[in-house]
Design a protein around this motif. Structure first.
Motif, short mmCIF file in Angstrom:
data_model
loop_
_atom_site.label_atom_id
_atom_site.label_comp_id
_atom_site.label_asym_id
_atom_site.label_seq_id
_atom_site.Cartn_x
_atom_site.Cartn_y
_atom_site.Cartn_z
N UNK A 196 0.83 -1.21 0.00
CA UNK A 196 0.00 0.00 0.00
C UNK A 196 0.86 1.26 0.00
N UNK A 197 1.96 1.23 0.72
CA UNK A 197 2.84 2.40 0.77
C UNK A 197 3.51 2.65 -0.57
N UNK A 198 3.91 1.58 -1.24
CA UNK A 198 4.53 1.73 -2.56
C UNK A 198 3.54 2.39 -3.53
N UNK A 199 2.29 1.97 -3.49
CA UNK A 199 1.27 2.54 -4.38
C UNK A 199 0.96 3.98 -3.98
N UNK A 200 0.82 4.22 -2.66
CA UNK A 200 0.49 5.57 -2.20
C UNK A 200 1.60 6.56 -2.52
N UNK A 201 2.86 6.13 -2.39
CA UNK A 201 3.99 7.01 -2.70
C UNK A 201 4.05 7.31 -4.19
N UNK A 202 3.73 6.31 -5.02
CA UNK A 202 3.70 6.53 -6.46
C UNK A 202 2.62 7.56 -6.81
N UNK A 203 1.47 7.44 -6.19
CA UNK A 203 0.39 8.39 -6.45
C UNK A 203 0.78 9.78 -5.98
N UNK A 265 -2.97 -10.65 -16.76
CA UNK A 265 -3.45 -9.27 -16.62
C UNK A 265 -4.57 -9.23 -15.59
N UNK A 266 -4.59 -8.18 -14.79
CA UNK A 266 -5.63 -8.00 -13.79
C UNK A 266 -5.82 -6.53 -13.49
N UNK A 267 -6.62 -6.25 -12.48
CA UNK A 267 -6.86 -4.85 -12.11
C UNK A 267 -7.13 -4.76 -10.62
N UNK A 268 -6.80 -3.59 -10.08
CA UNK A 268 -7.02 -3.30 -8.66
C UNK A 268 -7.77 -1.98 -8.57
N UNK A 269 -8.79 -1.93 -7.76
CA UNK A 269 -9.49 -0.68 -7.50
C UNK A 269 -9.26 -0.25 -6.06
N UNK A 270 -8.65 0.90 -5.86
CA UNK A 270 -8.37 1.37 -4.50
C UNK A 270 -8.78 2.85 -4.39
N UNK A 271 -8.76 3.34 -3.17
CA UNK A 271 -9.09 4.74 -2.92
C UNK A 271 -7.93 5.37 -2.16
N UNK A 272 -7.38 6.44 -2.72
CA UNK A 272 -6.25 7.14 -2.10
C UNK A 272 -6.57 8.61 -1.98
N UNK A 273 -6.47 9.13 -0.77
CA UNK A 273 -6.69 10.56 -0.56
C UNK A 273 -8.04 11.03 -1.04
#
Length: 574
Positions: A196-203, A265-273
């Motif tokens: 989660x931190x890797x994704x949040x930092x990228x965003x 191939x796949x997909x992820x749906x998340x909510x950030x900020x």
């Protein structure tokens, strides 16, 4: 100063707190009242945070003034490089917990920078963690965050926790892993926290892609920011946990964690900020483990307005005329990642009114737009562009957007739609606008149909924008400049050698599109029917006022938008 640790104690010591803050010279009596009221309304907020948030002073100015009052030094972290043995004095868990950074160890005393001069809780915890006396110095919170990620790596505390727990075995060559589970009482497992931190930092950094690449001796993680790849600072022991990390991402994207031999191939749906993020996941088997690429797509409707895309006056007028036509095809060309989708959404947003019915066939749906029917392609059930486009013609649309024309069938249906009273937007993979016509011909479409249907073609690229805070004016170096385009001035701008904080030391921040817009008129139609090649069609278009991608780039150079070398880099094929 212990009583000043948190604002919930401020009522008991309001006079002392006011005196300390007043002595900095930053706060008026009214500001002190705002700070006191802010403390009362936010019981858990630290006094330092309240002084910055409600007092109206910048954090760095506050810390520089409060330091001498409390006997603490202010340290600018910009050029600080702690020795490895100093960094090892504190575990990553303590560094992240208290948001501090050890910078110096002398005479048995560890100097640690913090953004909170009043927190005695942090001081006591750091002394226990370091096993020696600790001296607190001051630095802004954002500077500390950046330095911690740089020297310890993103998510270092989570990695440290996983290794201490021994829940994840060291990877072997076949990629066997131990289980991925959620901690006791529903607590987030460390591996989940790290991903989660890797994704949040990228965003946070504005990355469009994350690449997780197993190597022989390390797990390399890179972000693509403004079209360029940047390595992410991660803990060196991360390589021991690569299979667990890869499997966690596969679980998030509903992929088979046991299948390691085939691409998936796949997909992820998340909510950030507060924003929904759609992540497209692609795996690829490699020699040292599976490589994973994640593409981040913001699903919000924050579209770039057409007037903000960066058109020159001539191109804007031509494009605006074409997209408002009742029929025809408008193609946007360029390589992958050149911003074609952004432009198309901008055009759709421009013509999306109550009296216009718009249908789109996309793979994938990158942004969700209100008032438009968007269809996601699904090859597994036979829902492709051609089939969807045929169905669209029975849905009474005014304008249609097809994600990409890939084959003859799709091209012919799109042309048929345009000839029967519909405006069609689509993309095509060619290097230039003029190259779209030979490409359609190669697909097997008759030239007379192409000439009748296509109203215009727009080629585009993305170049990096100079950081407007640190760019430097320099003389025009004619060695690098294409003299076929007359220079508008003798000075241009370059990125600053070491950049600044605003641009993460790169000298560039954000991107801007370069365009070439080809409008089809009677002369161009004749050239298409005669099967003239792309060079001949481009020469004819240039005689009618079209600017090439490189010429549009030079115009942006002289406006201070980008640099000469950047234009040469992105238009090297021109």
């Amino acid at each position: 100063m212990a009583v000043l640790g948190y604002c919930k104690t401020m009522n008991e010591t309001s006079q002392l707190a006011k005196a300390i803050l007043k002595s900095t010279g930053l706060y008026s009596d009214d500001a002190l009242v705002r700070i006191e009221n802010g403390c009362a309304d936010n019981p858990g907020m630290g006094l330092a945070e309240a002084a910055v948030k409600f007092g109206g002073a910048r954090e760095d100015a506050f810390l520089q003034k409060i330091g001498p009052v409390l006997g603490m030094d202010y340290i600018a972290l910009e050029n600080v490089q702690p020795r490895p043995d100093v960094l090892q004095k504190l575990p990553a868990s303590a560094v992240y917990q208290y948001n501090v950074l050890p910078v110096k160890f002398e005479n048995g005393i560890l100097t640690v920078v913090s953004s909170d001069p009043f927190s005695t809780v942090a001081g006591d915890g750091l002394r226990l963690a370091a096993g020696c006396p600790v001296k607190i110095a001051l630095a802004p919170k954002e500077d500390i965050d950046k330095a911690v990620k740089k020297f310890y790596g993103v998510g270092a505390d989570a990695i440290e926790k996983m290794i201490e727990d021994g829940r994840y075995a060291v990877d072997d060559l076949d990629g066997s892993i131990s289980k991925i589970d959620v901690g006791a009482e529903g607590e987030e497992a460390s591996i989940v926290k790290f991903v989660n931190r890797i994704i949040a930092e990228a965003d946070r950094q504005g990355a469009t892609d994350i690449h997780i690449e197993p190597q022989e001796t390390e797990l390399r993680i890179r972000y693509r920011i403004d079209g360029m790849l940047h390595k992410v600072d991660v803990p060196p022991q991360l390589n021991r946990l690569k299979s667990a990390i890869i499997s966690r991402i596969k679980v998030m994207s509903n992929l088979d964690i046991a299948e390691k031999r085939l691409p998936m191939d796949g997909r992820i749906g998340i909510r950030l900020g507060g924003e929904d993020i759609d992540i497209r996941v692609s795996t690829m088997p490699g020699a040292w483990g599976e490589s994973i690429s994640l593409r981040l797509l913001a699903k919000s409707g924050n579209f770039v307005k057409m007037c903000d895309l960066g058109f020159n006056d001539r191109d804007f007028a031509v494009v605006d005329k074409i997209i408002r036509r009742p029929n025809g095809i408008f193609l946007v060309t360029g390589p992958t990642g050149s911003g074609k989708s952004t432009s198309l959404y901008s055009f759709l947003h421009e013509v999306n009114t109550m009296d216009v019915r718009i249908l789109t066939a996309e793979d994938p749906i990158e942004y969700q737009m209100d008032g438009i029917i968007q269809v996601q392609m699904n090859k597994d059930i036979g829902l492709d562009f051609a089939r969807t486009l045929r169905a669209f013609l029975r849905q009474d649309p005014d304008k249609i957007m097809v994600g990409e024309i890939r084959d003859r069938e799709t091209a012919e249906i799109a042309i048929n739609a345009s000839l029967t009273g519909h405006m069609v937007f689509s993309t095509l993979h060619t290097n230039t606008a003029a190259g779209a016509f030979p490409r359609l011909t190669d697909m097997g479409v008759e030239p007379f149909l192409i000439a009748s249907a296509v109203a215009g073609v727009m080629g585009q690229r993305l170049c990096r924008r100079l950081c407007q805070k640190c760019k430097v004016e320099v003389p025009l170096d004619r060695k690098y400049y294409d003299l076929s385009y007359p220079p508008e001035r003798e000075t241009v701008w370059d990125p600053a050698e070491h950049g600044c904080e605003a641009c993460s030391r790169t000298g560039y921040k954000g991107r801007r599109a370069l365009f070439e817009v080809l409008e089809v008129d009677e002369d161009i139609e004749s050239a298409i029917i005669q099967r003239q090649n792309a060079t001949q069609i481009q020469t004819l278009s240039l005689s009618k006022g079209m600017k090439t991608l490189r010429e549009d780039g030079w115009a942006k150079v002289f406006k201070g938008v980008t640099s000469v070398k950047e234009i040469r880099r992105v238009t090297e094929d021109q």
